[in-house]
Design an enzyme around this catalytic site. Structure first.
Site, short mmCIF file in Angstrom:
data_model
loop_
_atom_site.label_atom_id
_atom_site.label_comp_id
_atom_site.label_asym_id
_atom_site.label_seq_id
_atom_site.Cartn_x
_atom_site.Cartn_y
_atom_site.Cartn_z
N CYS A 23 10.61 54.65 -44.52
CA CYS A 23 11.15 56.01 -44.56
C CYS A 23 10.27 56.92 -45.40
CB CYS A 23 12.58 56.00 -45.12
SG CYS A 23 12.69 55.45 -46.85
N SER A 24 9.34 56.35 -46.16
CA SER A 24 8.45 57.13 -47.03
C SER A 24 7.11 57.43 -46.39
CB SER A 24 8.23 56.39 -48.35
OG SER A 24 9.43 56.22 -49.06
#
Length: 480
Positions: free
Chosen positions: A260-261
């Site tokens: 998600c980063s």
């Protein structure tokens, strides 16, 4: 004691029978946890170390990484191998020497003594994108703080998670620890079973789909859940463009962008726009034209939802799926598309979970920040923003103005946000997004979130301040 029910035992079981099995699972965990909580710091540390080594040991790590990719179809095994090891090693670094039971602080001036207490049984909801590293992180944190933990994996990630639990139990046997401290929901994992576990547990820590996070918050059990990712990075005109491109490419391609980063967008100042695109090309990116972009969009989103055909696949496979064979033959590391809009009508402005990078052109730094704000108004508010610049004080401006919990300066974003050996953020695979992302915390989920703190208050000498000492400045400026 067998703490993993078989698929045959639960297949076709009615809802009430499944709920009964969850109750039994939690009861076993609770019995084990009550004794474990007061066993002392050395035992807690041993349990955490056992769980960590279960995933870090190279042969087991390789099996987990390869099984994860085989059964989920997401990411690549080499990157998962590195992630499993480095994230767990970093977590052990963060936990080393930390006292998590008994008296942990004394303040004689205030007369306060703090005692660390376990929360009880933790329900750990984990995603298919990281079916090894994420449950391991939660398990190690939970054990370090004297808790038992039951993992609710995604159905796709079940095999990897179950194998991890087997490895942990093997280490527990060597250490003389109760295997009921770490369990996994029986197969087949369902939403109903996960919801039942959430209700029965003492704490829920949820990472993964927003549906699971919302379910965690609605479960009636105290919960930590994380917001949606949709990271954008700004390339400011003073940046070292070659370094920025290298780091963005590394972040965008690691494990096929399952994190998600991982950047979903890069916002480049106009003064260096063309030069930065050239550097991104040198780092393996390929910029699509309008017709190619339309083909890519058609295959990546179907009925408004991301297609499994592209999620966490290599850029070459995605190009092939989009019918861009000539482009695929160049074996790009990542694909780039230019965009101006935001929102559902511009799906490239959202999270892609694939090595596809959306590129925005900004007039200047202020405009770049506004573009990021517009992106996050659609998706990703609260998570984090990247900044590549030689003027590092500009990070303060982003931190004060944008709806983000982290500003990552001159680093490979997906490696840095969850903690790295060259920054001070806690190692974690679950990043809170604050109220911007509809979360109740804005830090990296770490061991503090797995503890209760009991405070003893002793009497101290009374000190009552004068009103003017506290309100004098206000009275001088405003009047009484």
């Amino acid at each position: 004691m067998n703490v993993r029910a078989t698929a045959a035992e639960t297949a076709g079981a009615p809802a009430d029978e499944a709920a009964r099995r969850i109750v039994e699972l939690v009861a076993r965990a609770r019995d084990a946890q009550r004794a474990f909580e007061f066993a002392g710091q050395e035992v807690l540390d041993t349990a955490a170390a056992a769980a960590a080594w279960a995933i870090m040991e190279p042969a087991r790590n390789r099996r987990l990484a390869e099984l994860s990719v085989r059964d989920t179809g997401l990411g690549n095994a080499d990157d998962k191998f590195r992630k499993n090891f480095r994230k767990t090693l970093g977590l052990l670094r963060d936990l080393q020497g930390r006292k998590t039971c008994g008296v942990i602080a004394r303040d004689p001036v205030k007369g306060i003594v703090e005692i660390a207490r376990a929360v009880g049984v933790v329900a750990a909801v984990t995603p298919s994108t990281n079916p090894g590293a994420t449950p391991a992180n939660k398990i190690v944190n939970a054990l370090k703080c004297g808790n038992a933990v039951i993992v609710a994996p995604s159905p796709k990630g079940y095999s990897s998670c179950a194998l991890l639990i087997d490895f942990i139990h093997a280490e527990f046997e060597k250490a003389g620890l109760d295997p009921a401290l770490v369990q996994v929901l029986p197969e087949p994992v369902s939403k109903a079973a996960t919801a039942a576990l959430m209700r029965e547990a003492d704490l829920v820590v949820a990472t993964g789909s927003q549906a699971n996070v919302r379910m965690a918050y609605a479960s009636g059990t105290p919960a930590f859940g994380v917001g949606a990712g949709n990271v954008a990075s700004i390339v400011e005109r003073s940046a070292d463009l070659r370094d920025a491109a290298h780091k963005i490419a590394l972040s965008k391609t690691f494990d096929n962008a399952t994190s998600c980063s991982s950047e979903n967008s890069v916002v480049i100042e106009e003064a260096v726009y063309d030069a930065m695109l050239d550097e991104l090309r040198r780092s393996g990116g390929v910029l699509l034209d309008a017709a190619q972009k339309a083909k890519l969009q058609a295959v990546m989103w179907q009925d408004g939802k991301l297609s499994e055909r592209c999620t966490a696949k290599s850029a070459t496979r995605i190009a092939q799926a989009a019918g861009l064979d000539a482009l695929a033959s160049r074996e790009p590391k990542f694909l780039m598309v230019e965009e101006r809009g935001f929102g559902a009508d511009h799906p490239f402005s959202g999270e892609k979970l694939a090595p596809v990078l959306t590129v925005y052109r900004a007039r200047d730094f202020a405009h770049a920040a506004n573009i990021v704000r517009d992106i996050y108004a659609y998706m990703g508010a609260g998570h984090s923003v990247g900044l590549h610049t030689a003027q590092t004080d500009l990070a303060l401006d982003l931190g004060e103005r944008l709806p983000v919990a982290r500003v990552i300066v001159n680093q490979a974003h997906c490696l840095a946000t969850g903690g790295n050996f060259d920054n001070g953020l806690p190692f974690s695979l679950s990043m809170g997004c604050g109220t911007w992302g509809r979360n109740n915390f804005s830090g990296n989920l770490d061991f503090h979130h797995y503890l209760n703190i009991t405070r003893i208050a002793y009497p101290v000498a009374e000190h009552v301040p004068e009103v003017d000492a506290l309100l004098g400045d206000y009275f001088r400026r405003v009047g009484r």
